[in-house]
Write an enzyme that holds these catalytic residues in place. Structure first.
Site, PDB file in Angstrom:
ATOM      1  N   HIS A  20       0.683  -1.015  -0.472  1.00 44.52           N
ATOM      2  CA  HIS A  20       0.172  -0.060  -0.164  1.00 44.52           C
ATOM      3  C   HIS A  20       1.217   1.829  -0.104  1.00 44.52           C
ATOM      4  O   HIS A  20       0.559   2.314  -0.595  1.00 44.52           O
ATOM      5  CB  HIS A  20      -1.160  -0.041   1.115  1.00 44.52           C
ATOM      6  CG  HIS A  20      -1.918  -1.278   0.921  1.00 44.52           C
ATOM      7  ND1 HIS A  20      -3.452  -0.566   0.747  1.00 44.52           N
ATOM      8  CD2 HIS A  20      -1.661  -2.638   0.620  1.00 44.52           C
ATOM      9  CE1 HIS A  20      -4.012  -2.185   0.788  1.00 44.52           C
ATOM     10  NE2 HIS A  20      -3.076  -2.639   0.590  1.00 44.52           N
ATOM     11  N   ASP A 114      -5.531   5.984   2.419  1.00 46.86           N
ATOM     12  CA  ASP A 114      -6.717   4.384   1.886  1.00 46.86           C
ATOM     13  C   ASP A 114      -7.198   5.070   2.795  1.00 46.86           C
ATOM     14  O   ASP A 114      -8.036   5.596   3.762  1.00 46.86           O
ATOM     15  CB  ASP A 114      -5.708   3.738   2.688  1.00 46.86           C
ATOM     16  CG  ASP A 114      -4.762   2.527   1.819  1.00 46.86           C
ATOM     17  OD1 ASP A 114      -5.423   2.126   0.921  1.00 46.86           O
ATOM     18  OD2 ASP A 114      -3.806   2.654   1.713  1.00 46.86           O
TER      19      ASP A 114
HETATM   20  O1  LIG Z   1       7.786 -12.385  -6.219  1.00 48.79           O
HETATM   21  C1  LIG Z   1       6.637 -10.823  -5.990  1.00 48.79           C
HETATM   22  C2  LIG Z   1       5.397 -11.370  -5.283  1.00 48.79           C
HETATM   23  C3  LIG Z   1       4.582 -10.509  -5.345  1.00 48.79           C
HETATM   24  N1  LIG Z   1       5.130  -9.241  -6.421  1.00 48.79           N
HETATM   25  C4  LIG Z   1       4.258  -8.306  -6.235  1.00 48.79           C
HETATM   26  O2  LIG Z   1       3.666  -7.480  -5.180  1.00 48.79           O
HETATM   27  C5  LIG Z   1       1.869  -7.609  -4.989  1.00 48.79           C
HETATM   28  C6  LIG Z   1       1.648  -9.059  -4.275  1.00 48.79           C
HETATM   29  O3  LIG Z   1      -0.233  -8.526  -4.910  1.00 48.79           O
HETATM   30  P1  LIG Z   1      -1.168  -8.672  -4.190  1.00 48.79           P
HETATM   31  O4  LIG Z   1      -1.261  -9.867  -5.496  1.00 48.79           O
HETATM   32  O5  LIG Z   1      -2.335  -8.186  -4.032  1.00 48.79           O
HETATM   33  O6  LIG Z   1      -1.407  -9.891  -2.904  1.00 48.79           O
HETATM   34  P2  LIG Z   1      -1.398  -8.806  -1.461  1.00 48.79           P
HETATM   35  O7  LIG Z   1       0.207  -8.389  -1.269  1.00 48.79           O
HETATM   36  O8  LIG Z   1      -1.371 -10.439  -0.336  1.00 48.79           O
HETATM   37  O9  LIG Z   1      -2.225  -7.902  -1.278  1.00 48.79           O
HETATM   38  C7  LIG Z   1      -2.580  -7.354  -0.464  1.00 48.79           C
HETATM   39  O10 LIG Z   1      -3.025  -6.075  -0.771  1.00 48.79           O
HETATM   40  C8  LIG Z   1      -4.202  -6.334  -2.491  1.00 48.79           C
HETATM   41  C9  LIG Z   1      -4.586  -4.870  -2.236  1.00 48.79           C
HETATM   42  O11 LIG Z   1      -5.063  -4.320  -1.565  1.00 48.79           O
HETATM   43  C10 LIG Z   1      -5.270  -6.985  -1.853  1.00 48.79           C
HETATM   44  O12 LIG Z   1      -6.243  -7.082  -2.176  1.00 48.79           O
HETATM   45  C11 LIG Z   1      -5.467  -8.073  -0.359  1.00 48.79           C
HETATM   46  O13 LIG Z   1      -5.922  -8.229  -0.136  1.00 48.79           O
HETATM   47  C12 LIG Z   1      -3.744  -7.845   0.159  1.00 48.79           C
HETATM   48  O14 LIG Z   1      -3.729  -9.292   1.156  1.00 48.79           O
HETATM   49  C13 LIG Z   1       2.312  -7.575  -6.960  1.00 48.79           C
HETATM   50  O15 LIG Z   1       1.508  -6.738  -7.033  1.00 48.79           O
HETATM   51  C14 LIG Z   1       2.814  -8.062  -7.194  1.00 48.79           C
HETATM   52  O16 LIG Z   1       3.445  -7.854  -8.991  1.00 48.79           O
HETATM   53  C15 LIG Z   1       6.112  -8.810  -6.699  1.00 48.79           C
HETATM   54  O17 LIG Z   1       6.522  -8.124  -7.714  1.00 48.79           O
HETATM   55  N2  LIG Z   1       6.753 -10.076  -6.812  1.00 48.79           N
END
Ligand SMILES: O=c1ccn([C@@H]2O[C@H](COP(=O)(O)OP(=O)(O)O[C@H]3O[C@H](CO)[C@@H](O)[C@H](O)[C@H]3O)[C@@H](O)[C@H]2O)c(=O)[nH]1
Length: 457
Positions: A20, A114
């Site tokens: 975030h 947020d």
């Molecule tokens: O090796 C990695 C792993 C992850 N990512 C990035 O990390 C982010 C992961 O985001 P997401 O898939 O949304 O997972 P979370 O981090 O678990 O997401 C949080 O944030 C989201 C948006 O608010 C919510 O939908 C989820 O509930 C909340 O857990 C993405 O942009 C990915 O591209 C990378 O770039 N490389």
């Protein structure tokens, strides 16, 4: 837009969770590049304050470090950290706003927070007599569901959803997708938890904001968007301006470069287009260790080439000799540049926990999904959209990775008819997401301009 002579000072207040703060930084960049004479201050806790400071400085954004309420000497889980922050947030951010004003030399003119920070920013905005706006980074559907929290609680009563497991959300919210209510974000039914409390307060007071910007696009979630517009009855604009990954693209400083050489590795190992599965469970969550082991066994058995983003702490739990035996088939890395990886021609599916960002990243790159949703936050809801509403992916049976369920899901998506159909459908959504964001009159491009105009006028 604000006249060039008027100075504006926008304070950005991300929730200190996962990606975030980085997303708020991207919004800050977009504001600075769109509006003259605007100052942007990003109020963040550590470790984001440290990790984002160089990228923020390059973009002309001031980082103000605020107290997280967490004792640095004590290890805490993300939910504990959030609870601590919620306890100190009003005071901590009040001080942060004062520091930002002192450094810039003039008052904050708008707070953008947020949406889940509604509980604090409405207080701070009111005491300063300034407007505030909200950013919602999950789906429009999840926001529509949260905005009906009171309605659900009144209808379902004090005993929770135990007796209502067979029901679907459209029985409670007309025009909502027909999704089992047990797959709605669980915080709706658990308003006593720290996160549930924040989201409940959001549902009660979000209509005090001047606008809400949402990480979705109109053509993706038309029903949920209509529901939101009805909820706010034109009191404030609900602006789908996503996928943010296209309207506010990140650069390597915020998204991470490619320190583990995933892209060159894919270049050199890609035998055929769409042959690889990319695996990641997001930035915070992991399935239980036995599921990781089952997945490794399934990859070996099916011989589906893979790139697996797996934090180092889990690597010792993989079957003995797995990485050596699969060294030509796949690569395990602690972090991958996900958007670039999904854009690579070799990648044919994403195995994910169904976090909203990952779902959107699959859509914008046209890569079908193998979903193993966690039971956390909006992940089950996003999974239902993917499997049942849009048909752009296949669920791992029982949402549990055994060797058999993982093999079946991999076969279906990488080699079967279901994968072909999902690929066709997601290609259509990819085109629509591009139209919404890259064409000057695309809905998301227009909505983002409107949002920035509202917060800086
Ligand atoms: O090796 C990695 C792993 C992850 N990512 C990035 O990390 C982010 C992961 O985001 P997401 O898939 O949304 O997972 P979370 O981090 O678990 O997401 C949080 O944030 C989201 C948006 O608010 C919510 O939908 C989820 O509930 C909340 O857990 C993405 O942009 C990915 O591209 C990378 O770039 N490389």
């Amino acid at each position: 837009m604000a006249a060039p002579t008027e100075r504006r000072h926008v304070a950005l207040l991300p929730v200190p969770l996962a990606s975030h703060p980085a997303m708020m930084l991207l919004l800050g960049r977009k504001i600075i590049s769109s509006v003259p004479n605007v100052e942007v201050s990003l109020l963040v806790t550590d470790p984001s304050a440290t990790s984002l400071s160089a990228a923020a400085a390059d973009s002309g954004i001031r980082v103000v470090r605020v107290d997280s309420g967490v004792d640095k000497a004590v290890a805490v889980t993300p939910p504990q950290a959030l609870r601590k922050f919620a306890e100190v947030a009003v005071e901590s951010l009040r001080k942060g706003l004062a520091v930002a004003e002192e450094e810039v030399g003039f008052k904050i003119t708008c707070i953008v927070a947020d949406a889940m920070m509604t509980f604090v920013c409405r207080v701070l905005a009111e005491e300063r007599g300034v407007k505030w706006a909200a950013l919602w980074s999950p789906s429009a559907g999840a926001l529509a569901a949260h905005m009906h929290t009171e309605h659900f609680l009144n209808a379902i009563g004090p005993h929770g959803i135990e007796g209502h497991k067979e029901e679907t959300a459209d029985q409670y919210i007309p025009e909502f997708p027909s999704i089992p209510i047990i797959d709605l974000p669980p915080e709706i039914f658990n308003v006593g938890s720290p996160f549930g409390k924040m989201l409940h307060l959001m549902s009660l007071y979000l209509d005090n904001a001047v606008a809400v910007v949402v990480n979705s696009y109109d053509a993706l979630e038309p029903a949920a968007t209509d529901i939101l517009r009805r909820v706010f009855s034109d009191k404030l604009p609900v602006l789908n301006a996503g996928p943010f990954t296209l309207t506010m693209p990140s650069s390597s400083e915020t998204s991470g470069a490619d320190p583990h050489n995933c892209l060159p590795w894919l270049d050199s190992h890609a035998a055929a287009p769409t042959s690889f599965v990319y695996i990641s469970f997001g930035s915070e969550y992991s399935p239980p260790l036995e599921e990781l082991v089952s997945l490794a066994e399934a990859l070996e058995a099916t011989k589906v080439p893979f790139l697996w983003s797996l934090p180092n702490r889990f690597k010792p739990s993989l079957p003995e000799g797995f990485t050596e035996r699969t060294s030509t088939l796949g690569k395990v890395v602690p972090w991958a540049p996900q958007m670039s990886v999904l854009s690579h021609v070799a990648v044919g599916a994403q195995l994910t926990h169904c976090g909203w960002n990952s779902v959107l990243e699959s859509i914008v790159t046209g890569v079908p999904i193998i979903g193993r949703p966690s039971r956390i936050a909006d992940h089950p809801f996003d999974g239902r959209l993917v499997f049942d509403v849009w048909g752009i992916g296949v669920e791992v049976e029982g949402w549990k990775l055994t060797k058999a369920t993982a093999m079946a899901a991999l076969e279906k998506v990488m080699r079967g008819e279901e994968g072909k159909k999902a690929r066709e459908k997601i290609q259509v959504m990819k085109r629509l997401s591009n139209e919404a964001t890259t064409e000057p009159n695309g809905s998301s491009a227009k909505n983002l301009r409107e949002f920035i105009n509202i917060i800086t006028c």
